[in-house]
Design an enzyme around this catalytic site. Structure first.
Site, PDB file in Angstrom:
ATOM      1  N   ASP A   1      28.518-146.759 -30.540  1.00 29.55           N
ATOM      2  CA  ASP A   1      28.566-146.830 -32.000  1.00 29.55           C
ATOM      3  C   ASP A   1      30.031-146.919 -32.433  1.00 29.55           C
ATOM      4  O   ASP A   1      30.647-145.911 -32.764  1.00 29.55           O
ATOM      5  CB  ASP A   1      27.869-145.572 -32.563  1.00 29.55           C
ATOM      6  CG  ASP A   1      27.841-145.545 -34.082  1.00 29.55           C
ATOM      7  OD1 ASP A   1      28.044-146.598 -34.714  1.00 29.55           O
ATOM      8  OD2 ASP A   1      27.609-144.451 -34.637  1.00 29.55           O
TER       9      ASP A   1
ATOM     10  N   TRP B   1      16.758-143.333 -42.616  1.00 27.37           N
ATOM     11  CA  TRP B   1      18.199-143.505 -42.394  1.00 27.37           C
ATOM     12  C   TRP B   1      18.384-144.711 -41.480  1.00 27.37           C
ATOM     13  O   TRP B   1      17.959-144.674 -40.317  1.00 27.37           O
ATOM     14  CB  TRP B   1      18.733-142.233 -41.754  1.00 27.37           C
ATOM     15  CG  TRP B   1      20.128-142.190 -41.194  1.00 27.37           C
ATOM     16  CD1 TRP B   1      20.480-141.864 -39.907  1.00 27.37           C
ATOM     17  CD2 TRP B   1      21.379-142.358 -41.885  1.00 27.37           C
ATOM     18  NE1 TRP B   1      21.842-141.841 -39.758  1.00 27.37           N
ATOM     19  CE2 TRP B   1      22.418-142.143 -40.958  1.00 27.37           C
ATOM     20  CE3 TRP B   1      21.697-142.694 -43.212  1.00 27.37           C
ATOM     21  CZ2 TRP B   1      23.765-142.252 -41.307  1.00 27.37           C
ATOM     22  CZ3 TRP B   1      23.050-142.786 -43.557  1.00 27.37           C
ATOM     23  CH2 TRP B   1      24.062-142.565 -42.611  1.00 27.37           C
TER      24      TRP B   1
ATOM     25  N   HIS C   1      30.430-134.241 -42.794  1.00 28.10           N
ATOM     26  CA  HIS C   1      29.959-134.299 -41.400  1.00 28.10           C
ATOM     27  C   HIS C   1      30.767-133.324 -40.542  1.00 28.10           C
ATOM     28  O   HIS C   1      31.945-133.080 -40.808  1.00 28.10           O
ATOM     29  CB  HIS C   1      30.093-135.728 -40.867  1.00 28.10           C
ATOM     30  CG  HIS C   1      29.137-136.032 -39.750  1.00 28.10           C
ATOM     31  ND1 HIS C   1      27.994-135.322 -39.506  1.00 28.10           N
ATOM     32  CD2 HIS C   1      29.162-137.004 -38.783  1.00 28.10           C
ATOM     33  CE1 HIS C   1      27.359-135.830 -38.465  1.00 28.10           C
ATOM     34  NE2 HIS C   1      28.043-136.847 -37.999  1.00 28.10           N
TER      35      HIS C   1
HETATM   36  C1  SPV Z   1      24.464-142.276 -37.498  1.00 28.94           C
HETATM   37  O1  SPV Z   1      23.307-141.866 -37.274  1.00 28.94           O
HETATM   38  O2  SPV Z   1      24.821-143.436 -37.263  1.00 28.94           O
HETATM   39  C2  SPV Z   1      25.464-141.362 -38.068  1.00 28.94           C
HETATM   40  C3  SPV Z   1      25.356-139.929 -37.797  1.00 28.94           C
HETATM   41  O3  SPV Z   1      26.375-141.845 -38.696  1.00 28.94           O
HETATM   42  S1  SPV Z   1      26.373-139.532 -36.433  1.00 28.94           S
HETATM   43  O4  SPV Z   1      26.002-140.408 -35.334  1.00 28.94           O
HETATM   44  O5  SPV Z   1      26.131-138.135 -36.118  1.00 28.94           O
HETATM   45  O6  SPV Z   1      27.752-139.739 -36.826  1.00 28.94           O
HETATM   46 MG    MG Z   2      26.676-143.870 -38.278  1.00 34.80          MG
END
Ligand code: SPV
Ligand code: MG
Length: 290
Positions: free
Chosen positions: A54, A40, A186
């Protein structure tokens, strides 16, 4: 073999694939050695690696550069987290071309507005696109891919945004109708009940993907029992594991006034040589250096 086909075949064969987050080529090598089915290319992990939140701060170029470096060191298929697709449907067209050229097996596009905010934060501002607008982005992705095996996974953030199961089901169906190969649902609830309930209610024509970051008790046995979840993504475990290990060792070195104790508890440098394929370097030296 083409990586997208490899991922589809593995899913058909095993019923459920385990995809591990990778934020670097080294983490990808470790995930492959541990036995995961795929990687991933996580936006969260790469953002954290840069010390950033993020929230669409990392550019597509930065993400692609890391993805290419990962692909160069791993034979596993890569599922790319392309967030919102870096803009509207036109940005998605450009992104799909670039990610497919980079050797990506699948992309996940989420139905949030750009710039996005990370899903798991308490009280995050979670704004969703209109369904029709996101359908346009999915259709753009599907019509841009060259390889029909390349997977376009539509991620709905309806539960994350607190809009409830009916809205999440409606969005999932609309995205499948637009051509998505899978729907990622999610949730940030600590209890997997929300995901289990969605999975039981899901009557759509495509299988589901989950990211059990917030609800770790939902293990493979329970996921398989639900029947329609074919991919599980371990979305932030690599960066959390690395952080745990570095915090511990760094603090101990300061507390101990040296590395006299910790050195016994971390891998020897020979293990890093092995991961760097120093054997091959040695063989090449013998063969070519004159
Ligand atoms: C990521 O790993 O960037 C995801 C999952 O999108 S989460 O951070 O849980 O949204
Ligand atoms: Mg993400």
């Amino acid at each position: 073999m083409n990586k997208a086909k490899q991922l589809r075949d593995r899913m058909a064969e095993r019923g459920l694939v385990h995809i591990m987050a990778a934020h670097s080529p080294l983490s990808a090598i470790l995930a492959e050695e541990a036995g995961f089915d795929g990687l991933w290319a996580s936006g969260f992990e790469l953002s954290a690696l840069y010390g950033l939140a993020d929230m669409s701060l990392i550019s597509m170029t930065q993400h692609l550069d890391m993805l290419r470096a990962i692909a160069a060191q791993s034979s596993l298929p890569i599922v790319a987290d392309i967030d919102t697709g870096y803009g509207n449907a036109l940005n998605v067209i450009h992104a799909i071309r670039e990610y497919e050229k980079a050797g990506t097996a699948a992309v996940v596009i989420e139905d949030k507005t750009f710039p996005k905010v990370t899903s798991l934060a308490a009280d995050g501002r979670q704004e969703l696109l209109r369904i029709e607008e996101f359908q346009g982005k999915i259709e753009a992705a599907v019509s841009t891919r060259r390889d029909p095996d390349f997977l376009v996974i539509a991620r709905t953030e309806a539960l994350i945004a607190g809009l409830g199961e009916d809205e999440a089901l409606k969005r999932g169906l609309a995205y499948a109708e637009a051509g998505a190969d899978m729907v990622l649902i999610h949730s940030k609830k600590k209890d997997p009940a929300e995901i289990e309930s969605f999975s039981r209610a899901w009557k759509g024509p495509v299988p589901l993907v989950i990211v059990p970051n917030a609800y770790p008790e939902l293990d493979a046995t329970r996921i398989r029992a639900l029947g329609n979840i074919k991919m599980t993504i371990y979305g932030n475990y690599g960066i959390r594991a690395a952080t745990t290990a570095m915090q511990d060792v760094f603090r101990r070195i300061i507390a101990d006034g040296g590395v006299q104790n910790v050195h016994k508890d971390i891998v020897p440098v020979e293990e890093i040589f092995r991961l760097q394929k120093m054997d091959q370097v040695k063989a090449d030296e013998k063969r070519f250096l004159r």
